[in-house]
Design a protein around this motif. Structure first.
Motif, PDB file in Angstrom:
ATOM      1  N   UNK A  50     -13.351  15.860  12.701  1.00 40.59           N
ATOM      2  CA  UNK A  50     -13.444  14.496  13.221  1.00 40.59           C
ATOM      3  C   UNK A  50     -12.974  13.477  12.194  1.00 40.59           C
ATOM      4  N   UNK A  51     -12.218  12.496  12.670  1.00 37.21           N
ATOM      5  CA  UNK A  51     -11.724  11.398  11.836  1.00 37.21           C
ATOM      6  C   UNK A  51     -12.297  10.087  12.360  1.00 37.21           C
ATOM      7  N   UNK A  52     -12.204   9.040  11.546  1.00 33.69           N
ATOM      8  CA  UNK A  52     -12.692   7.715  11.930  1.00 33.69           C
ATOM      9  C   UNK A  52     -11.559   6.713  11.708  1.00 33.69           C
ATOM     10  N   UNK A  53     -11.389   5.816  12.657  1.00 37.54           N
ATOM     11  CA  UNK A  53     -10.400   4.754  12.526  1.00 37.54           C
ATOM     12  C   UNK A  53     -11.048   3.418  12.872  1.00 37.54           C
ATOM     13  N   UNK A  54     -10.581   2.358  12.236  1.00 38.09           N
ATOM     14  CA  UNK A  54     -11.064   1.019  12.555  1.00 38.09           C
ATOM     15  C   UNK A  54     -12.408   0.647  11.948  1.00 38.09           C
ATOM     16  N   UNK A  55     -12.859   1.357  10.929  1.00 35.66           N
ATOM     17  CA  UNK A  55     -14.141   1.047  10.286  1.00 35.66           C
ATOM     18  C   UNK A  55     -13.988  -0.185   9.393  1.00 35.66           C
ATOM     19  N   UNK A  56     -14.919  -1.113   9.515  1.00 44.04           N
ATOM     20  CA  UNK A  56     -14.866  -2.366   8.764  1.00 44.04           C
ATOM     21  C   UNK A  56     -15.839  -2.398   7.578  1.00 44.04           C
ATOM     22  N   UNK A  57     -16.363  -1.248   7.160  1.00 48.48           N
ATOM     23  CA  UNK A  57     -17.359  -1.207   6.091  1.00 48.48           C
ATOM     24  C   UNK A  57     -16.778  -1.686   4.754  1.00 48.48           C
ATOM     25  N   UNK A  67     -14.483  -0.059   2.068  1.00 50.41           N
ATOM     26  CA  UNK A  67     -14.912   1.327   1.877  1.00 50.41           C
ATOM     27  C   UNK A  67     -15.090   1.952   3.262  1.00 50.41           C
ATOM     28  N   UNK A  68     -14.030   2.038   4.051  1.00 48.72           N
ATOM     29  CA  UNK A  68     -14.172   2.482   5.444  1.00 48.72           C
ATOM     30  C   UNK A  68     -14.580   3.949   5.571  1.00 48.72           C
ATOM     31  N   UNK A  69     -15.271   4.225   6.661  1.00 51.26           N
ATOM     32  CA  UNK A  69     -15.534   5.611   7.030  1.00 51.26           C
ATOM     33  C   UNK A  69     -14.175   6.228   7.399  1.00 51.26           C
ATOM     34  N   UNK A  70     -13.943   7.453   6.949  1.00 52.37           N
ATOM     35  CA  UNK A  70     -12.664   8.114   7.238  1.00 52.37           C
ATOM     36  C   UNK A  70     -12.840   9.418   7.998  1.00 52.37           C
ATOM     37  N   UNK A  71     -14.048   9.984   7.955  1.00 46.80           N
ATOM     38  CA  UNK A  71     -14.299  11.240   8.660  1.00 46.80           C
ATOM     39  C   UNK A  71     -15.763  11.306   9.068  1.00 46.80           C
ATOM     40  N   UNK A  72     -16.069  12.287   9.911  1.00 44.21           N
ATOM     41  CA  UNK A  72     -17.448  12.517  10.344  1.00 44.21           C
ATOM     42  C   UNK A  72     -17.714  14.011  10.328  1.00 44.21           C
ATOM     43  N   UNK A  73     -18.923  14.361   9.949  1.00 43.01           N
ATOM     44  CA  UNK A  73     -19.319  15.763   9.871  1.00 43.01           C
ATOM     45  C   UNK A  73     -20.590  15.964  10.685  1.00 43.01           C
ATOM     46  N   UNK A  74     -20.563  16.950  11.587  1.00 44.27           N
ATOM     47  CA  UNK A  74     -21.715  17.293  12.412  1.00 44.27           C
ATOM     48  C   UNK A  74     -22.400  18.513  11.814  1.00 44.27           C
ATOM     49  N   UNK A  75     -23.741  18.561  11.928  1.00 47.31           N
ATOM     50  CA  UNK A  75     -24.536  19.652  11.363  1.00 47.31           C
ATOM     51  C   UNK A  75     -25.462  20.204  12.447  1.00 47.31           C
ATOM     52  N   UNK A  76     -24.929  21.082  13.318  1.00 45.87           N
ATOM     53  CA  UNK A  76     -25.746  21.597  14.423  1.00 45.87           C
ATOM     54  C   UNK A  76     -26.833  22.552  13.946  1.00 45.87           C
ATOM     55  N   UNK A  77     -27.950  22.567  14.698  1.00 44.47           N
ATOM     56  CA  UNK A  77     -29.041  23.501  14.426  1.00 44.47           C
ATOM     57  C   UNK A  77     -28.654  24.892  14.899  1.00 44.47           C
TER      58      UNK A  77
END
Length: 116
Positions: A49-56, A63-73
């Motif tokens: 997963x990638x992130x676009x348009x983050x205004x952080x 310091x924009x978010x660039x990716x996302x990581x999921x941690x399933x049970x």
């Protein structure tokens, strides 16, 4: 479908809206799988997963978010041995230096399918 009570939620599919805490859009950067829910491919833990348009910003420096990581049970629904992502799956947005910057907000869609 069976699993633990902590593993239930709506399946995340290509129809789901996902955002970082700063308004950026989270999207799958890898090809969608073949398993579908309501006609839309479901996402699994093997998706990238990638992130676009983050205004952080931090102290005025972007310091924009660039990716996302999921941690399933463990113990949830699997597709080809890989956990299906749910709207309740723990997920974190990350900056370019892989520093956690907040949780992913998921709207699984109007016609989600409950997985347990």
């Amino acid at each position: 479908m069976s699993g633990h009570s902590g593993n239930s939620g709506l399946c995340i599919s290509t129809a789901s809206a996902m955002h970082c805490p700063h308004g950026g859009r989270v999207f799958a950067a890898s090809p969608a799988g073949a398993v579908r829910v309501d006609g839309h491919p479901v996402h699994t833990a093997s998706d990238v997963f990638a992130v676009t348009g983050c205004a952080h910003t931090v102290d005025g420096v972007p310091q924009p978010c660039t990716s996302a990581r999921f941690d399933p049970h463990a113990g949830g629904v699997l597709v080809d041995g890989v956990p299906v992502l749910l709207d309740t799956t723990a997920a974190q947005c990350l900056g370019a230096a892989l520093v956690p910057q907040g949780p992913v907000a998921v709207s699984a869609g109007r016609q989600g399918v409950m997985c347990r």
